[in-house]
Design an enzyme around this catalytic site. Structure first.
Site, short mmCIF file in Angstrom:
data_model
loop_
_atom_site.label_atom_id
_atom_site.label_comp_id
_atom_site.label_asym_id
_atom_site.label_seq_id
_atom_site.Cartn_x
_atom_site.Cartn_y
_atom_site.Cartn_z
N ASP A 110 -8.01 7.82 2.13
CA ASP A 110 -6.87 8.72 1.98
C ASP A 110 -6.47 9.01 0.53
O ASP A 110 -5.94 10.07 0.23
CB ASP A 110 -5.64 8.13 2.71
CG ASP A 110 -5.35 6.69 2.32
OD1 ASP A 110 -6.05 6.16 1.44
OD2 ASP A 110 -4.42 6.09 2.89
N HIS A 111 -6.79 8.10 -0.39
CA HIS A 111 -6.27 8.26 -1.76
C HIS A 111 -7.12 9.17 -2.65
O HIS A 111 -6.66 9.60 -3.69
CB HIS A 111 -6.15 6.89 -2.43
CG HIS A 111 -4.91 6.14 -2.05
ND1 HIS A 111 -4.65 5.74 -0.77
CD2 HIS A 111 -3.85 5.73 -2.78
CE1 HIS A 111 -3.49 5.10 -0.74
NE2 HIS A 111 -2.98 5.08 -1.95
N ASP A 127 -1.90 -2.18 0.13
CA ASP A 127 -1.13 -1.04 -0.34
C ASP A 127 0.34 -1.41 -0.21
O ASP A 127 0.74 -2.02 0.79
CB ASP A 127 -1.43 0.20 0.50
CG ASP A 127 -0.81 1.44 -0.11
OD1 ASP A 127 -1.53 2.18 -0.80
OD2 ASP A 127 0.40 1.66 0.09
N ARG A 175 8.00 7.48 -4.13
CA ARG A 175 7.96 7.02 -5.51
C ARG A 175 8.04 8.19 -6.47
O ARG A 175 7.48 9.25 -6.20
CB ARG A 175 6.61 6.34 -5.74
CG ARG A 175 6.77 4.93 -6.16
CD ARG A 175 5.48 4.17 -6.13
NE ARG A 175 5.77 2.92 -5.48
CZ ARG A 175 4.87 2.06 -5.05
NH1 ARG A 175 3.60 2.32 -5.21
NH2 ARG A 175 5.25 0.94 -4.50
N SER A 177 2.93 -0.48 -7.19
CA SER A 177 1.73 -0.56 -6.36
C SER A 177 1.19 -1.98 -6.17
O SER A 177 1.47 -2.89 -6.93
CB SER A 177 0.65 0.30 -7.02
OG SER A 177 -0.62 -0.08 -6.60
N ARG A 221 -2.02 -2.39 -6.43
CA ARG A 221 -3.35 -2.32 -7.06
C ARG A 221 -3.62 -3.54 -7.94
O ARG A 221 -2.95 -3.80 -8.93
CB ARG A 221 -3.51 -1.01 -7.84
CG ARG A 221 -2.52 -0.81 -8.96
CD ARG A 221 -2.63 0.61 -9.53
NE ARG A 221 -1.97 1.57 -8.65
CZ ARG A 221 -1.22 2.58 -9.05
NH1 ARG A 221 -1.05 2.84 -10.33
NH2 ARG A 221 -0.63 3.37 -8.19
C1 MIC Z 1 0.92 4.00 -4.44
O1 MIC Z 1 1.68 4.54 -3.63
O2 MIC Z 1 1.24 3.75 -5.61
C2 MIC Z 1 -0.46 3.60 -3.98
C3 MIC Z 1 -1.42 4.44 -4.68
O3 MIC Z 1 -0.58 3.84 -2.60
C4 MIC Z 1 -0.64 2.12 -4.30
C5 MIC Z 1 -1.98 1.62 -4.02
C6 MIC Z 1 -2.98 1.89 -5.07
O4 MIC Z 1 -2.66 1.91 -6.25
O5 MIC Z 1 -4.14 2.02 -4.70
C7 MIC Z 1 0.32 1.20 -3.60
O6 MIC Z 1 1.42 1.60 -3.32
O7 MIC Z 1 0.02 0.01 -3.40
FE1 SF4 Z 2 -0.52 7.41 -0.32
FE2 SF4 Z 2 0.87 5.48 -1.56
FE3 SF4 Z 2 1.70 8.03 -1.55
FE4 SF4 Z 2 1.78 6.68 0.65
S1 SF4 Z 2 2.93 6.23 -1.19
S2 SF4 Z 2 1.06 8.77 0.45
S3 SF4 Z 2 -0.03 5.40 0.52
S4 SF4 Z 2 -0.15 7.21 -2.50
#
Ligand code: MIC
Ligand code: SF4
Length: 754
Positions: free
Chosen positions: A100-101, A165, A448, A643, A645
């Site tokens: 998805d990312h 995630d 976010r 995140s 990550r």
């Molecule tokens: C996000 O919303 O910041 C992400 C991208 O989904 C991250 C995960 C990632 O950095 O791969 C998260 O929220 O954990």
């Molecule tokens: Fe994707 Fe993270 Fe955004 Fe949700 S908050 S849509 S999991 S990047």
């Protein structure tokens, strides 16, 4: 109550374990002799050793056995690479991977998807073969966002899930305890180790009254973020209860739990209730609903008299719609005040783009409500003034709103329907309406809004709110517009007020599953080959980190003393860097490039203490490492917020870092650092942060005696002037100290297997 009920329609061999969970809860109840909150029941129901486990909220480390693991593509690569180094034939706990990312929003769903499949071919192929080999369910590109797919297919009341995630808590809307973790934690569970979590405190949120008009579930969490701030939920689970819960839809509860990540909460959860039952029935899981009803009283709700560590009450009758931002999700402004605040603060007033959908807000209800607003505007001859994008959370949602007409409404309204993926939410957005550096405002229904997150432009003022308000702002094109009180001019110049949004929580007919995007692991897995090319710039096999040499850190330079908010987006930026999530060496070139250097207020410009050369953060780290010099980072409050990550922890380790010293950490980031063999330490005295100069050198002493609860001695030696000494605290337990000694949790696991 003894029946065998399957966890989902995809896996014939996995059953719900309520009986065992309840037995565990009873064991712990006999020991603690007190009523439990719902979240506690789920946790204790999943204890590895309920008889002997120490349990003190906020103190003990619980050893848990989650029911399943979910990974998204941007974190799964590193998780699977780590799992491969563990050398096991298949996962021990049911696991799924979701693509998805990595899909960039450019011109619209189908074309963007095709482009992504081409660009990411190597990574998708790696994930498709690795999942097949290790017995993992694989949801290919186009299937949708991890949290939506989990809610639609895998979540069930009373379950314990971990996901790589931070928005994994979304499944709390279906009564599941779903917790975001780093990839190394996921690997433990895939490899049949118990998973460790500091016993969370429980924040009770009592909802009274009923939502109406322009107020939506999103406003509950926007309001709560304003009350608790981005770190107010740290170390705690948010548990909702009260009569206000019953009128919320299951997906609405999902939205509230999803964005609980923004207050730092371990997770959020709602007790099993009729809306969940309705949702389970609609998503082909009536047998689970029926089974859950049998356990509703003793397992799937809080006990009478359960105690919360903190109690907050929100009255849904008087709750106003909120708009949070810019730059941080806890800056909450009720719609009635927004006009004045926006003008006073000098926020750009023109709304350039409205974005609805994402994992936070893309339910049928969300889509239907926004479509109702769009239809009303069009009945008055208006369309969206701002650019308007729609991100369906899953193929199932997309197909269903296509069948039921909302999708056409959005197109007629001037909207652009993007792929079922993260897209602009994670900076996968080829934005073309403004130039980089232009000051502007965008409004989204996402969760976010850290600086530069969506479009890499630090001048973009991003606000998060409900899809309803996003749609209203898009029509008015102005941040000062309050749909509750203000009028718009129709095509003939006549004033009118937008009607309040309406919409069903669930479609009348069953959901349309749309295209088939799921790959079940094959019978014959032994013959599947997983390819990682040694010349790839996207994937790289991992080499184990060196164990600790047993020596204290003496006179270490400070790579960077970071100023202000340091989120994971500052530490390891997403957007264009997402493509290196499977290649540690390449992604390390983004280490801390978004963080602000306290010396000069600049990003990615630090001075090498020994050569005097000014350079980027990663370059400077590499020059230290290549000289055999260990370094530290100094940071402020809630360091690593955002995140899950783990790249944010792998990178400093790969670049030769030794310790990260801050006022406080966000939970997932702190665990990630420990797991990769770095030392996360906290100033006992927060003023020490100010006292440290970036040109000082730091010694950490007595590390051989590192022990739980015992502070570490730090000596700071300024360039000129007297050395001074102070103490740093940490949250290590005995086992985690081993991770540090072995060089990483993975090294420890490998050693135990020998
Ligand atoms: C996000 O919303 O910041 C992400 C991208 O989904 C991250 C995960 C990632 O950095 O791969 C998260 O929220 O954990
Ligand atoms: Fe994707 Fe993270 Fe955004 Fe949700 S908050 S849509 S999991 S990047």
């Amino acid at each position: 109550r003894d029946s065998k009920v399957r966890q989902n329609i995809w896996e014939a061999e996995n059953f719900i374990n309520y009986k065992k969970n309840l037995e565990n809860v009873k064991i712990v109840r006999d020991r603690l002799k007190r009523p439990f909150t719902y979240a506690e029941k789920i946790l204790y129901g999943h204890l590895d050793k309920p008889h002997e486990q120490d349990i003190e909220r906020g103190v003990s480390y619980l050893k848990l056995r989650p029911d399943r693991v979910a990974c998204q593509d941007a974190t799964a690569q590193m998780a699977i690479l780590q799992f491969m180094s563990a050398g096991m034939p298949q996962v021990a706990t049911p696991t799924t991977v979701h693509c998805d990312h990595l899909i960039q929003a450019q011109i619209g769903g189908p074309k963007d998807l095709a482009r992504a499949k081409d660009l990411n071919k190597e990574v998708y192929n790696f994930l498709a073969t690795a999942t097949a080999k290790y017995n993992i369910g694989f949801w290919g590109p186009g299937s949708g966002i991890i949290h939506q797919i989990v809610l639609e297919n895998y979540a069930f009341p009373g379950a314990l899930l971990i996901g790589t995630d931070s928005h994994t808590p979304n499944a709390g809307g279906l009564g599941q305890l779903a917790i975001g973790v780093g990839g190394a934690d996921a690997v433990d569970v895939m490899a049949d180790l118990a998973w460790e979590l500091k016993a969370p405190k429980i924040i009770g949120v009592k909802l009274t009254g009923k939502l109406s008009g322009w107020t939506s579930p999103k406003d509950v969490i926007l309001k709560l973020a304003g009350i608790l701030t981005v770190k107010g939920g740290t170390g705690a689970i948010v548990e909702y209860f009260g009569e206000g819960v019953d009128a919320l839809s299951c997906t609405g509860m999902g939205t509230i739990c999803n964005m609980g990540a923004e207050i730092g909460a371990t997770t959020s959860v709602f007790p099993f209730n009729p809306s969940m039952e309705a949702y389970l029935n609609k998503t082909s899981r009536a047998s689970i609903a029926e089974f859950a009803n049998l356990y509703q009283k003793d397992l799937l709700s809080a006990d009478e008299g359960a105690e919360y560590d903190q109690l907050i009450e929100i009255d849904l009758n008087t709750l106003e719609p909120h708009v949070n931002g810019p730059f941080t999700p806890d800056l909450a402004t009720p719609i009635s005040k927004l006009k004045d605040v926006a003008v006073e603060q000098g926020w750009p007033l023109e709304v350039k783009v409205g974005l609805i959908g994402s994992c936070t807000n893309s339910s049928y209800e969300d889509m239907e409500r926004s479509a109702s607003i769009a239809r009303d505007a069009m009945a008055h001859g208006l369309k969206s003034k701002a650019i308007y994008t729609v991100t369906p959370g899953s193929e199932q949602i997309r197909a269903t709103i296509e069948r039921d007409g909302q999708l056409q409404t959005f197109l007629d309204f001037g909207g652009l329907v993007l792929a079922n993926a993260c897209g602009p939410c994670i900076g996968q957005w080829d934005r073309r309406d403004i130039k980089k550096g232009d000051k502007n405002t965008i409004v989204s229904s996402y969760n976010r809004n850290f600086t530069a997150r969506n479009d890499s432009n630090p001048q973009t003022h991003a606000f998060v709110t409900s899809p309803d308000l996003v749609t209203a702002f898009a029509i008015a094109g102005d941040l000062r517009f309050n749909p509750l009180t203000d009028t718009l001019k129709d095509k003939d110049g006549k004033e009118f007020k937008l009607a309040e949004p309406t919409g069903l929580g669930l479609p009348i007919r069953d959901y349309d599953p749309g295209m088939d995007t799921y790959q079940h692991p094959p019978e014959d897995r032994a013959s599947v080959v997983v390819d990682v090319s040694p010349t790839s710039d996207r994937l790289q096999l991992l080499t184990p980190f060196k164990p600790w040499d047993g020596k204290d850190g003496i006179d270490m330079p400070i790579l960077i003393k970071s100023l202000g908010k340091t989120t994971t987006d500052h530490i390891s930026m997403a957007g264009p860097w997402l493509k290196y999530r499977g290649h540690l060496q390449n992604i390390s070139n983004n280490y801390m490039i978004g963080a602000i250097n306290a010396v000069n207020g600049e990003a990615n410009n630090v001075q090498n203490l020994y050569t005097g050369v000014w350079n980027g953060v990663p370059e400077t780290a590499i020059s230290y490492r290549d000289e055999g010099i260990r370094w530290v980072v100094v940071g402020g409050e809630n360091f690593g917020e955002g995140s899950s990550r783990e790249h944010a922890a792998l990178e400093p380790r790969f670049l030769g870092g030794f310790a990260i010293i801050t006022k406080s950490f966000a939970r997932i980031h702190e665990t990630n650092l420990k797991k990769q063999g770095l030392l996360p330490l906290n100033f006992v005295n927060h003023d020490d942060y100010e006292k440290i100069n970036p040109t000082d050198v730091i010694s950490l002493l007595g590390l051989k005696e590192l022990a739980p609860g015992k502070n570490v001695k730090m000596v700071v030696r300024p360039k000129d002037g007297e050395a001074w000494e102070t103490e740093l605290s940490h949250t290590y337990n005995n086992e985690q100290i081993e991770w540090f000694k072995y060089g990483s949790a993975l090294n420890k696991m490998a050693a135990a297997k020998k």
